[in-house]
Design a protein around this motif. Structure first.
Motif, PDB file in Angstrom:
ATOM      1  N   GLN A 106     -16.826 -11.640   2.298  1.00 38.06           N
ATOM      2  CA  GLN A 106     -16.706 -10.316   1.689  1.00 38.06           C
ATOM      3  C   GLN A 106     -15.263 -10.024   1.301  1.00 38.06           C
ATOM      4  OE1 GLN A 106     -18.664  -7.115   3.967  1.00 38.06           O
ATOM      5  NE2 GLN A 106     -19.882  -8.735   4.892  1.00 38.06           N
ATOM      6  N   ILE A 107     -14.327 -10.361   2.190  1.00 38.97           N
ATOM      7  CA  ILE A 107     -12.910 -10.116   1.900  1.00 38.97           C
ATOM      8  C   ILE A 107     -12.464 -10.958   0.719  1.00 38.97           C
ATOM      9  CG2 ILE A 107     -10.568 -10.362   2.793  1.00 38.97           C
ATOM     10  CD1 ILE A 107     -11.800  -9.716   5.608  1.00 38.97           C
ATOM     11  N   SER A 108     -12.856 -12.212   0.710  1.00 41.69           N
ATOM     12  CA  SER A 108     -12.489 -13.100  -0.394  1.00 41.69           C
ATOM     13  C   SER A 108     -13.007 -12.553  -1.723  1.00 41.69           C
ATOM     14  CB  SER A 108     -13.045 -14.503  -0.130  1.00 41.69           C
ATOM     15  OG  SER A 108     -12.714 -15.377  -1.176  1.00 41.69           O
ATOM     16  N   ASP A 109     -14.254 -12.099  -1.734  1.00 46.08           N
ATOM     17  CA  ASP A 109     -14.840 -11.539  -2.957  1.00 46.08           C
ATOM     18  C   ASP A 109     -14.107 -10.276  -3.404  1.00 46.08           C
ATOM     19  OD1 ASP A 109     -16.684 -13.592  -2.984  1.00 46.08           O
ATOM     20  OD2 ASP A 109     -18.334 -12.368  -2.190  1.00 46.08           O
ATOM     21  N   ARG A 110     -13.719  -9.445  -2.467  1.00 49.95           N
ATOM     22  CA  ARG A 110     -13.013  -8.203  -2.809  1.00 49.95           C
ATOM     23  C   ARG A 110     -11.646  -8.497  -3.418  1.00 49.95           C
ATOM     24  NH1 ARG A 110     -14.251  -4.519   2.516  1.00 49.95           N
ATOM     25  NH2 ARG A 110     -16.512  -4.480   2.252  1.00 49.95           N
ATOM     26  N   ILE A 111     -10.984  -9.510  -2.900  1.00 50.77           N
ATOM     27  CA  ILE A 111      -9.667  -9.855  -3.430  1.00 50.77           C
ATOM     28  C   ILE A 111      -9.784 -10.253  -4.895  1.00 50.77           C
ATOM     29  CG2 ILE A 111      -7.813 -11.564  -3.299  1.00 50.77           C
ATOM     30  CD1 ILE A 111      -8.109 -11.432  -0.228  1.00 50.77           C
ATOM     31  N   GLU A 112     -10.828 -10.960  -5.250  1.00 49.72           N
ATOM     32  CA  GLU A 112     -11.013 -11.390  -6.640  1.00 49.72           C
ATOM     33  C   GLU A 112     -11.105 -10.211  -7.591  1.00 49.72           C
ATOM     34  OE1 GLU A 112     -14.116 -14.235  -7.290  1.00 49.72           O
ATOM     35  OE2 GLU A 112     -13.361 -15.549  -5.711  1.00 49.72           O
ATOM     36  N   THR A 113     -11.673  -9.098  -7.154  1.00 52.09           N
ATOM     37  CA  THR A 113     -11.831  -7.934  -8.035  1.00 52.09           C
ATOM     38  C   THR A 113     -10.520  -7.180  -8.251  1.00 52.09           C
ATOM     39  OG1 THR A 113     -12.432  -6.430  -6.231  1.00 52.09           O
ATOM     40  CG2 THR A 113     -14.234  -7.641  -7.302  1.00 52.09           C
ATOM     41  N   THR A 114      -9.511  -7.446  -7.429  1.00 55.30           N
ATOM     42  CA  THR A 114      -8.239  -6.731  -7.534  1.00 55.30           C
ATOM     43  C   THR A 114      -7.485  -7.075  -8.811  1.00 55.30           C
ATOM     44  OG1 THR A 114      -8.094  -6.835  -5.137  1.00 55.30           O
ATOM     45  CG2 THR A 114      -6.109  -6.191  -6.280  1.00 55.30           C
ATOM     46  N   ALA A 115      -7.662  -8.279  -9.328  1.00 54.37           N
ATOM     47  CA  ALA A 115      -6.918  -8.717 -10.511  1.00 54.37           C
ATOM     48  C   ALA A 115      -7.141  -7.794 -11.696  1.00 54.37           C
ATOM     49  CB  ALA A 115      -7.305 -10.145 -10.866  1.00 54.37           C
ATOM     50  N   LYS A 140       0.831  -1.202   0.000  1.00 55.27           N
ATOM     51  CA  LYS A 140       0.000   0.000   0.000  1.00 55.27           C
ATOM     52  C   LYS A 140       0.872   1.260   0.000  1.00 55.27           C
ATOM     53  CE  LYS A 140      -4.195   1.762   2.049  1.00 55.27           C
ATOM     54  NZ  LYS A 140      -5.214   1.629   3.057  1.00 55.27           N
ATOM     55  N   LEU A 141       1.927   1.260   0.797  1.00 55.34           N
ATOM     56  CA  LEU A 141       2.844   2.399   0.833  1.00 55.34           C
ATOM     57  C   LEU A 141       3.556   2.578  -0.506  1.00 55.34           C
ATOM     58  CD1 LEU A 141       4.344   1.929   4.406  1.00 55.34           C
ATOM     59  CD2 LEU A 141       2.835   3.785   3.636  1.00 55.34           C
ATOM     60  N   SER A 142       3.901   1.474  -1.151  1.00 57.87           N
ATOM     61  CA  SER A 142       4.573   1.575  -2.457  1.00 57.87           C
ATOM     62  C   SER A 142       3.660   2.179  -3.516  1.00 57.87           C
ATOM     63  CB  SER A 142       5.097   0.207  -2.902  1.00 57.87           C
ATOM     64  OG  SER A 142       4.044  -0.607  -3.359  1.00 57.87           O
ATOM     65  N   LEU A 143       2.356   2.086  -3.300  1.00 58.22           N
ATOM     66  CA  LEU A 143       1.384   2.703  -4.210  1.00 58.22           C
ATOM     67  C   LEU A 143       1.033   4.125  -3.786  1.00 58.22           C
ATOM     68  CD1 LEU A 143      -0.953  -0.379  -4.686  1.00 58.22           C
ATOM     69  CD2 LEU A 143       0.699   0.552  -6.339  1.00 58.22           C
ATOM     70  N   ASP A 144       1.798   4.636  -2.797  1.00 58.17           N
ATOM     71  CA  ASP A 144       1.645   6.006  -2.302  1.00 58.17           C
ATOM     72  C   ASP A 144       0.315   6.236  -1.590  1.00 58.17           C
ATOM     73  OD1 ASP A 144       2.898   8.435  -1.834  1.00 58.17           O
ATOM     74  OD2 ASP A 144       1.961   9.402  -3.575  1.00 58.17           O
ATOM     75  N   THR A 150      -7.716  -4.539 -11.689  1.00 62.28           N
ATOM     76  CA  THR A 150      -7.186  -3.183 -11.558  1.00 62.28           C
ATOM     77  C   THR A 150      -5.708  -3.122 -11.198  1.00 62.28           C
ATOM     78  OG1 THR A 150      -7.902  -3.127  -9.255  1.00 62.28           O
ATOM     79  CG2 THR A 150      -9.430  -2.227 -10.899  1.00 62.28           C
ATOM     80  N   ASP A 151      -5.186  -4.158 -10.538  1.00 60.22           N
ATOM     81  CA  ASP A 151      -3.789  -4.130 -10.095  1.00 60.22           C
ATOM     82  C   ASP A 151      -3.255  -5.560 -10.010  1.00 60.22           C
ATOM     83  OD1 ASP A 151      -1.329  -3.798  -8.908  1.00 60.22           O
ATOM     84  OD2 ASP A 151      -2.059  -2.599  -7.238  1.00 60.22           O
ATOM     85  N   PRO A 152      -2.728  -6.087 -11.112  1.00 61.23           N
ATOM     86  CA  PRO A 152      -2.265  -7.474 -11.126  1.00 61.23           C
ATOM     87  C   PRO A 152      -1.166  -7.769 -10.101  1.00 61.23           C
ATOM     88  CG  PRO A 152      -2.392  -6.616 -13.361  1.00 61.23           C
ATOM     89  CD  PRO A 152      -2.631  -5.461 -12.425  1.00 61.23           C
ATOM     90  N   THR A 153      -0.285  -6.826  -9.839  1.00 57.71           N
ATOM     91  CA  THR A 153       0.793  -7.068  -8.870  1.00 57.71           C
ATOM     92  C   THR A 153       0.224  -7.252  -7.474  1.00 57.71           C
ATOM     93  OG1 THR A 153       2.305  -5.744 -10.218  1.00 57.71           O
ATOM     94  CG2 THR A 153       2.943  -6.171  -7.931  1.00 57.71           C
ATOM     95  N   THR A 154      -0.665  -6.369  -7.070  1.00 60.43           N
ATOM     96  CA  THR A 154      -1.309  -6.503  -5.767  1.00 60.43           C
ATOM     97  C   THR A 154      -2.149  -7.772  -5.730  1.00 60.43           C
ATOM     98  OG1 THR A 154      -1.321  -4.111  -5.472  1.00 60.43           O
ATOM     99  CG2 THR A 154      -2.810  -5.385  -4.076  1.00 60.43           C
ATOM    100  N   SER A 155      -2.767  -8.095  -6.846  1.00 60.22           N
ATOM    101  CA  SER A 155      -3.566  -9.316  -6.919  1.00 60.22           C
ATOM    102  C   SER A 155      -2.718 -10.544  -6.622  1.00 60.22           C
ATOM    103  CB  SER A 155      -4.208  -9.439  -8.295  1.00 60.22           C
ATOM    104  OG  SER A 155      -4.940 -10.640  -8.378  1.00 60.22           O
ATOM    105  N   ASN A 156      -1.504 -10.578  -7.146  1.00 62.99           N
ATOM    106  CA  ASN A 156      -0.612 -11.706  -6.871  1.00 62.99           C
ATOM    107  C   ASN A 156      -0.306 -11.812  -5.384  1.00 62.99           C
ATOM    108  OD1 ASN A 156      -0.474 -12.534  -9.510  1.00 62.99           O
ATOM    109  ND2 ASN A 156       1.398 -11.397  -9.947  1.00 62.99           N
ATOM    110  N   LEU A 157      -0.078 -10.696  -4.752  1.00 60.57           N
ATOM    111  CA  LEU A 157       0.185 -10.682  -3.313  1.00 60.57           C
ATOM    112  C   LEU A 157      -1.040 -11.170  -2.541  1.00 60.57           C
ATOM    113  CD1 LEU A 157       2.047  -9.854  -0.941  1.00 60.57           C
ATOM    114  CD2 LEU A 157       1.122  -7.545  -1.169  1.00 60.57           C
ATOM    115  N   PHE A 158      -2.207 -10.779  -2.998  1.00 62.06           N
ATOM    116  CA  PHE A 158      -3.449 -11.161  -2.322  1.00 62.06           C
ATOM    117  C   PHE A 158      -3.819 -12.632  -2.502  1.00 62.06           C
ATOM    118  CE2 PHE A 158      -5.351  -6.654  -2.244  1.00 62.06           C
ATOM    119  CZ  PHE A 158      -5.127  -6.532  -0.895  1.00 62.06           C
TER     120      PHE A 158
END
Length: 109
Positions: free
Chosen positions: A71-80, A27-31, A82-90
């Motif tokens: 809810q958290i699991s569903d939110r993680i799926e939507t990250t792919a 999150k910090l790396s994304l400012d 918009t942000d593939p790098t964060t998605s990999n971490l998630f």
């Protein structure tokens, strides 16, 4: 059932606690600020249902936590999208959350 739930929730906490620092660094790396104080975390999480005050039955505790995990699991799926790098971490976090959700559902049977 209280003691077994207590142990299970403790295991959940220990597992996610290991990931928190990695997620905060991303999150910090994304400012973006990574405020870990309990109040802001709870406010920004925007999870429901709200944890009831006072005594909470084992069943109610499992229902609340299961709903939040889903809810958290569903939110993680939507990250792919918009942000593939964060998605990999998630993905590791999602696997852990889904496993914990399965464990809670098993307790509810």
């Amino acid at each position: 059932m209280f003691y077994s739930l207590h142990l299970m929730y403790q295991e959940f906490y220990e597992a996610i606690n290991q990931q928190i620092d990695r997620l905060a660094e991303r999150k910090l790396s994304l400012d973006h600020a990574a405020d870990a104080r309990p109040g802001p975390v709870a406010q920004n999480a925007n999870l429901s249902p709200e944890t009831p005050g006072g005594y909470v039955s084992d069943k109610a505790s499992l229902q609340v936590q299961s709903a939040r995990h889903l809810q958290i699991s569903d939110r993680i799926e939507t990250t792919a999208d918009t942000d593939p790098t964060t998605s990999n971490l998630f993905q590791e976090v999602k696997y852990m959350i889904d496993h914990q959700l399965w464990m809670m559902r098993a307790h509810m049977k």
